[in-house]
Design an enzyme around this catalytic site. Structure first.
Site, PDB file in Angstrom:
ATOM      1  N   GLY A  65      52.693  -2.867  55.602  1.00  0.00           N
ATOM      2  CA  GLY A  65      53.788  -2.225  54.888  1.00  0.00           C
ATOM      3  C   GLY A  65      53.554  -0.772  54.532  1.00  0.00           C
ATOM      4  N   THR A 121      53.997   2.928  54.770  1.00  0.00           N
ATOM      5  CA  THR A 121      55.019   3.756  55.414  1.00  0.00           C
ATOM      6  C   THR A 121      54.641   5.231  55.416  1.00  0.00           C
ATOM      7  OG1 THR A 121      56.242   3.745  53.337  1.00  0.00           O
ATOM      8  CG2 THR A 121      56.968   2.206  55.024  1.00  0.00           C
ATOM      9  N   HIS A 156      47.646   6.024  49.230  1.00  0.00           N
ATOM     10  CA  HIS A 156      48.244   5.985  47.895  1.00  0.00           C
ATOM     11  C   HIS A 156      48.090   4.573  47.333  1.00  0.00           C
ATOM     12  CE1 HIS A 156      51.428   5.078  50.822  1.00  0.00           C
ATOM     13  NE2 HIS A 156      52.074   4.415  49.889  1.00  0.00           N
ATOM     14  N   HIS A 169      49.402   1.857  44.566  1.00  0.00           N
ATOM     15  CA  HIS A 169      50.534   1.500  43.714  1.00  0.00           C
ATOM     16  C   HIS A 169      50.043   0.916  42.401  1.00  0.00           C
ATOM     17  CE1 HIS A 169      53.800   1.799  46.749  1.00  0.00           C
ATOM     18  NE2 HIS A 169      52.804   1.591  47.591  1.00  0.00           N
TER      19      HIS A 169
END
Length: 127
Positions: A90, A92, A97, A99
């Site tokens: 997932g 993109t 980064h 979350h």
């Protein structure tokens, strides 16, 4: 080049919440929940597995500092912290980064399993 086109390298466009020498934190533009933050490496590389120890430490330091801000601003009752590595998982934007997703009482009907709920399990999860 890749970095010129990279959303997270061109960080002038963001309202940076906190930063240190190796990483910075912003609110996610498409939040899953109120207070959803991204903690992003300053150096351009795709995968969490490419981070050097100092970068992992810098990211963790920001995660802890951001948590204090989110705890005060949003009073979440939990957090999911996660990294997507590669398109199949997932990812993109191909720049590391992390979350930080605050969780709240009642935000999903049954939170058991947390991020395990991203796809049907191979084996049923039992607590």
């Amino acid at each position: 080049g890749e970095m010129v086109d990279c959303l997270f390298c061109d960080n002038k466009r963001f309202n940076i919440i906190l930063e240190n020498e190796l990483a910075y934190a912003i609110y996610d533009k498409y939040p899953v929940n109120n207070g959803h933050v991204l903690v992003i490496s300053k150096r351009h590389y795709q995968s969490f597995f490419d981070a050097i120890l100092e970068e992992v430490q810098a990211i963790y330091q920001l995660i802890k500092q951001v948590k204090s801000i989110l705890d005060q601003s949003f009073q979440p009752t939990g957090y999911n912290i996660g990294v997507n590595v590669n398109k199949r998982a997932g990812q993109t934007i191909m720049h590391l980064h992390v979350h930080m997703i605050p969780r709240y009482d009642g935000d999903v009907e049954n939170p058991v399993g947390g991020i395990r709920n991203l796809k049907p399990s191979l084996v049923p999860y039992r607590v």
